[in-house]
Design an enzyme around this catalytic site. Structure first.
Site, mmCIF file in Angstrom:
data_model
loop_
_atom_site.group_PDB
_atom_site.id
_atom_site.type_symbol
_atom_site.label_atom_id
_atom_site.label_comp_id
_atom_site.label_asym_id
_atom_site.label_seq_id
_atom_site.Cartn_x
_atom_site.Cartn_y
_atom_site.Cartn_z
ATOM 1 N N SER A 256 0.818 -1.208 0.000
ATOM 2 C CA SER A 256 0.000 0.000 0.000
ATOM 3 C C SER A 256 0.858 1.268 0.000
ATOM 4 C CB SER A 256 -0.947 -0.065 1.202
ATOM 5 O OG SER A 256 -2.065 0.695 0.934
ATOM 6 N N HIS A 397 -7.478 -5.848 0.016
ATOM 7 C CA HIS A 397 -6.255 -5.065 0.164
ATOM 8 C C HIS A 397 -5.475 -5.595 1.374
ATOM 9 C CE1 HIS A 397 -4.003 -1.327 -0.281
ATOM 10 N NE2 HIS A 397 -4.176 -1.055 1.003
#
Ligand code: GTR
Length: 417
Positions: A256, A397
């Site tokens: 990320s 994610h």
């Protein structure tokens, strides 16, 4: 049954929940016209074009990393030879800058496989939660360097606390890494810069600037991602002094915002022989000219401190930026690089992440190497690629064992051939 069906529906919806003004329609994504890589030869790329593109990323996206912050000092503060039930040796190394005592320094946690026959290749990455969050071992000191709370409601507070012990362990596949003969070196990103708008006041950036915490953030100066990437390079400095580590085989990994960081660290520091972007999204592997999921306008509003000030000019106007993500990927060439996406992470624009690898592939071809190999976005859970690896995995994610399996396979394949 009803609960399960509801959960499945809720997960599907949350993955793509429309946020006002956010596009998830591929037909409207655009971004077909990218800045030209201007390729000639491998030699010209290495001598001229690569440095030009690196400078464009400094000037327009991440800011310039200051040189000459002095020679870092390394102190091994603890060694445990029977970590993880005897599987590993665990060391802590304090890294500081004697010429810049205002910076409190960072603590690297290094796990080395005990059955190694010689120096081992090593993965390096920063964590969101701190060393004590990465491992399930309960005797890991807590960092206390994140001093103020984040005031912004939209920013998750990653201050290290007792409550976050072990909470990131599922993201680090520690036993798998060690059993496959690799080491892992990690440090807390909050040791370098606490991640919120005022975090820089207690950060490396303030400590090394001549005006300290009164510094005004200027065009072209580094942001938090630049500072975190600097920290990864200091970990590499240490690893090259450790006889148990094979300093010629270092991989840099990040998830990320820390995936944006690993890409920038790998771009600047060619000692990282393998670069990994896990779900890095906007400002990382996703093409910024595509309007899909998070955009330059959204990220520069929510997290301006990650980038250089100049980058805010491209809010709503990404086409004016002289670079795009395919050029960030290309800065890794000819080294192996891996880009990973996740199906339920549409915010990060998986297709835009794939396309940056596809469009960086011609740079690898200059060196006689194949990049991504697939022309179309591959099927779910089907890794593709030669020197640019890519997959889109089932799920959200995150970093999972599936992701690590691909990174370990990729490293083994490239580092033994
Ligand atoms: C999000 C941000 C992304 C990504 C992510 C993360 O809020 O919009 O760009 O970096 O945070 O780091 O978890």
């Amino acid at each position: 049954m009803r609960t399960l069906a509801f959960l499945a529906l809720a997960t599907a919806l949350s993955a793509q929940t429309p946020r006002p003004g956010v596009n998830y329609d591929e037909a409207k994504a655009g971004g077909d016209s990218l800045p030209d890589l201007k390729l000639t030869t491998a030699d010209e790329w290495t001598k001229t074009r690569r440095p030009e593109i690196l400078k464009l990323f400094e000037d327009h996206v991440f800011g310039k990393t200051p040189a000459n912050l002095g020679t870092p000092k390394f102190e091994v503060t603890a060694t445990k030879k029977d970590a993880l039930g005897g599987l590993a040796t665990r060391k802590f190394i304090h890294i500081s800058l004697p010429d810049r005592p205002a910076w409190q320094g960072m603590d690297v946690m290094l796990y080395l496989p005990n059955d190694a026959k010689g120096p081992v290749p090593c993965f390096c990455g920063l964590s969101f939660g701190g060393n004590h969050a990465v491992s399930k071992e309960t005797d890991i000191p807590l960092s206390t360097r994140w001093m103020r709370e984040s005031k912004e409601k939209h920013i998750v507070d990653h201050k290290a606390t007792e409550a976050t012990r072990g909470t990131e362990s599922s993201r680090w596949a520690l036993e798998m890494i060690l059993k496959r003969g690799f080491a892992l070196a990690t440090a807390y990103y909050g040791d370098i810069e606490p991640d919120h708008a005022d975090g820089w006041k207690d950060s490396l950036r303030a400590a090394v600037s001549k005006d300290g915490a009164d510094t005004v953030w200027k065009d072209g100066e580094w942001g938090a991602i630049g500072a975190w990437a600097w920290g990864l390079s200091r970990i590499a400095d240490y690893l090259q002094t450790d006889a148990q580590v094979d300093g010629k085989h270092l991989a840099v990994i990040g998830h990320s915002r820390l995936g944006k960081t690993s890409l920038w660290a790998g771009a600047q520091d060619e000692r990282f022989g393998f670069v990994i972007s896990n779900n890095s999204g906007e400002g990382g592997a996703a093409l910024m000219r595509r309007d899909f999921g998070e955009t330059t306008a959204i990220i520069t509003k929510a997290f301006p401190h990650w980038f250089t000030k100049t980058y805010t000019r491209y809010a709503g106007n990404a086409a004016a930026c002289p670079v795009d993500a395919h050029m960030l990927i290309a800065l890794a060439a000819p080294r192996p690089i891996y880009i990973a996406s996740a199906v339920d992470d549409q915010w990060a624009d998986p297709k835009g992440e794939f396309l940056s690898g596809k469009f960086a592939s011609p740079v690898y071809a200059l060196f006689g190497k194949k990049g991504v190999v697939a022309q179309e976005h591959p099927a779910i859970d089907q890794p593709v690629g030669d020197f640019i690896g890519y997959h889109i995995r089932t799920g959200k994610h995150d970093v999972t064992d599936f992701d690590w399996t691909q990174y370990l396979d990729f490293a083994s394949r490239h580092w033994t051939r």
